[in-house]
Design a protein around this motif. Structure first.
Motif, PDB file in Angstrom:
ATOM      1  N   PHE A  27     -15.231 -69.888  76.692  1.00 11.04           N
ATOM      2  CA  PHE A  27     -16.345 -69.872  77.647  1.00 11.04           C
ATOM      3  C   PHE A  27     -16.707 -71.299  78.048  1.00 11.04           C
ATOM      4  N   ALA A  28     -16.889 -72.162  77.066  1.00 14.29           N
ATOM      5  CA  ALA A  28     -17.297 -73.540  77.345  1.00 14.29           C
ATOM      6  C   ALA A  28     -16.225 -74.296  78.115  1.00 14.29           C
ATOM      7  N   GLY A  29     -14.959 -74.030  77.824  1.00 14.87           N
ATOM      8  CA  GLY A  29     -13.889 -74.700  78.540  1.00 14.87           C
ATOM      9  C   GLY A  29     -13.961 -74.455  80.035  1.00 14.87           C
ATOM     10  N   GLU A  30     -14.447 -73.279  80.394  1.00 12.28           N
ATOM     11  CA  GLU A  30     -14.549 -72.944  81.812  1.00 12.28           C
ATOM     12  C   GLU A  30     -15.911 -73.289  82.413  1.00 12.28           C
ATOM     13  N   PHE A  31     -16.988 -73.109  81.661  1.00 19.52           N
ATOM     14  CA  PHE A  31     -18.326 -73.204  82.242  1.00 19.52           C
ATOM     15  C   PHE A  31     -19.217 -74.322  81.698  1.00 19.52           C
ATOM     16  N   ASP A  32     -18.908 -74.896  80.540  1.00 22.55           N
ATOM     17  CA  ASP A  32     -19.755 -75.939  79.954  1.00 22.55           C
ATOM     18  C   ASP A  32     -18.913 -76.811  79.023  1.00 22.55           C
ATOM     19  N   PRO A  33     -17.964 -77.574  79.589  1.00 26.49           N
ATOM     20  CA  PRO A  33     -16.981 -78.287  78.771  1.00 26.49           C
ATOM     21  C   PRO A  33     -17.497 -79.562  78.099  1.00 26.49           C
ATOM     22  N   MET A  36     -19.479 -80.712  72.187  1.00 30.04           N
ATOM     23  CA  MET A  36     -19.997 -79.901  71.080  1.00 30.04           C
ATOM     24  C   MET A  36     -19.562 -78.440  71.152  1.00 30.04           C
ATOM     25  N   HIS A  37     -18.959 -78.079  72.306  1.00 28.26           N
ATOM     26  CA  HIS A  37     -18.477 -76.711  72.507  1.00 28.26           C
ATOM     27  C   HIS A  37     -16.955 -76.610  72.483  1.00 28.26           C
ATOM     28  N   VAL A  38     -16.269 -77.714  72.771  1.00 26.17           N
ATOM     29  CA  VAL A  38     -14.813 -77.623  72.957  1.00 26.17           C
ATOM     30  C   VAL A  38     -13.980 -78.589  72.111  1.00 26.17           C
ATOM     31  N   ASP A  39     -14.580 -79.621  71.535  1.00 24.54           N
ATOM     32  CA  ASP A  39     -13.832 -80.620  70.770  1.00 24.54           C
ATOM     33  C   ASP A  39     -14.269 -80.547  69.313  1.00 24.54           C
ATOM     34  N   GLU A  40     -13.465 -79.858  68.513  1.00 25.32           N
ATOM     35  CA  GLU A  40     -13.844 -79.605  67.129  1.00 25.32           C
ATOM     36  C   GLU A  40     -14.028 -80.891  66.327  1.00 25.32           C
ATOM     37  N   GLU A  41     -13.161 -81.863  66.531  1.00 25.14           N
ATOM     38  CA  GLU A  41     -13.255 -83.116  65.786  1.00 25.14           C
ATOM     39  C   GLU A  41     -14.570 -83.849  66.085  1.00 25.14           C
ATOM     40  N   LYS A  42     -14.885 -84.020  67.370  1.00 24.71           N
ATOM     41  CA  LYS A  42     -16.144 -84.675  67.744  1.00 24.71           C
ATOM     42  C   LYS A  42     -17.345 -83.845  67.314  1.00 24.71           C
ATOM     43  N   ALA A  43     -17.247 -82.530  67.465  1.00 26.88           N
ATOM     44  CA  ALA A  43     -18.362 -81.652  67.095  1.00 26.88           C
ATOM     45  C   ALA A  43     -18.654 -81.745  65.596  1.00 26.88           C
ATOM     46  N   ASN A  44     -17.616 -81.865  64.781  1.00 29.67           N
ATOM     47  CA  ASN A  44     -17.805 -81.990  63.334  1.00 29.67           C
ATOM     48  C   ASN A  44     -18.543 -83.269  62.964  1.00 29.67           C
ATOM     49  N   GLN A  45     -18.450 -84.292  63.792  1.00 33.53           N
ATOM     50  CA  GLN A  45     -19.120 -85.565  63.538  1.00 33.53           C
ATOM     51  C   GLN A  45     -20.509 -85.615  64.167  1.00 33.53           C
ATOM     52  N   GLY A  50     -20.352 -79.181  63.718  1.00 31.87           N
ATOM     53  CA  GLY A  50     -19.326 -78.225  64.124  1.00 31.87           C
ATOM     54  C   GLY A  50     -19.556 -77.711  65.530  1.00 31.87           C
ATOM     55  N   ILE A  51     -18.613 -76.909  65.961  1.00 33.84           N
ATOM     56  CA  ILE A  51     -18.674 -76.287  67.287  1.00 33.84           C
ATOM     57  C   ILE A  51     -19.893 -75.367  67.360  1.00 33.84           C
ATOM     58  N   ILE A  52     -20.595 -75.432  68.484  1.00 30.53           N
ATOM     59  CA  ILE A  52     -21.693 -74.502  68.749  1.00 30.53           C
ATOM     60  C   ILE A  52     -21.476 -73.875  70.124  1.00 30.53           C
ATOM     61  N   ALA A  53     -22.072 -72.715  70.322  1.00 33.59           N
ATOM     62  CA  ALA A  53     -21.989 -72.032  71.609  1.00 33.59           C
ATOM     63  C   ALA A  53     -22.845 -72.753  72.638  1.00 33.59           C
ATOM     64  N   SER A  54     -22.392 -72.744  73.857  1.00 31.61           N
ATOM     65  CA  SER A  54     -23.191 -73.234  74.981  1.00 31.61           C
ATOM     66  C   SER A  54     -24.452 -72.378  75.100  1.00 31.61           C
ATOM     67  N   GLY A  55     -25.549 -73.000  75.471  1.00 35.02           N
ATOM     68  CA  GLY A  55     -26.768 -72.222  75.720  1.00 35.02           C
ATOM     69  C   GLY A  55     -26.554 -71.192  76.808  1.00 35.02           C
ATOM     70  N   ILE A  56     -25.760 -71.538  77.818  1.00 32.57           N
ATOM     71  CA  ILE A  56     -25.463 -70.612  78.905  1.00 32.57           C
ATOM     72  C   ILE A  56     -24.681 -69.414  78.376  1.00 32.57           C
ATOM     73  N   HIS A  57     -23.816 -69.634  77.398  1.00 32.78           N
ATOM     74  CA  HIS A  57     -23.067 -68.544  76.766  1.00 32.78           C
ATOM     75  C   HIS A  57     -24.030 -67.627  76.008  1.00 32.78           C
ATOM     76  N   THR A  58     -24.950 -68.229  75.268  1.00 31.97           N
ATOM     77  CA  THR A  58     -25.952 -67.440  74.537  1.00 31.97           C
ATOM     78  C   THR A  58     -26.779 -66.609  75.508  1.00 31.97           C
ATOM     79  N   LEU A  59     -27.182 -67.218  76.610  1.00 26.09           N
ATOM     80  CA  LEU A  59     -27.927 -66.501  77.645  1.00 26.09           C
ATOM     81  C   LEU A  59     -27.108 -65.339  78.196  1.00 26.09           C
TER      82      LEU A  59
END
Length: 141
Positions: A27-33, A36-45, A50-59
């Motif tokens: 979802f994030a790759g297409e709508f909110d790239p 924190m949604h698409v790069d696991e390494e950066k998100a872990n730091q 870790g990876i979290i869902a886009s707020g737009i995805h939650t909505l």
């Protein structure tokens, strides 16, 4: 249900939906790239560890779960607005979301229609609120 069948204060609960990391990243790759949604390494730091869902995805999931309850059915005409959107807590892979939906306002309008407003409150499987927002629709009376 038609507008006149809803009562202010009426509460509904939806079924649940479990998110996977793949769902979140697709979802994030297409709508909110954002990282924190698409790069696991950066998100872990990052702040969320870790990876979290886009707020737009939650909505979108929240809206899907409410619509699938079928309370509007064929009586809904169109959405008119969303107000007071709040992304309260991050949503992680593996979280299972469900909603508590409360009717907060209804107003009759012209042509046998009216505006129904509900408060969507989305919770994870730990019963932590992750999202909240008001949704108004034009609906038959």
């Amino acid at each position: 249900m038609k507008l006149d069948e809803f009562a202010i204060g009426q509460v509904f609960e939806t079924k649940s939906y479990k998110l996977t990391k793949e769902d979140i990243m697709k979802f994030a790759g297409e709508f909110d790239p954002q990282y924190m949604h698409v790069d696991e390494e950066k998100a872990n730091q990052g702040r969320f560890n870790g990876i979290i869902a886009s707020g737009i995805h939650t909505l979108a999931i929240s809206f899907k779960l409410w619509v699938e309850e079928g309370k509007y059915g064929e009586d809904v005409i169109a959405g008119t607005r969303m107000n007071n959107l709040k992304f309260v807590k991050p949503v992680y892979p593996g979280d299972e979301l469900h909603l508590i939906v409360e009717v907060v306002d209804k107003k009759a309008a012209k042509h046998e229609t009216g505006i129904l407003t509900v408060l969507l409150s989305t919770f994870n499987d730990k019963e932590e609120k992750v999202f909240e927002g008001e949704l108004s629709v034009l609906i038959k009376r």
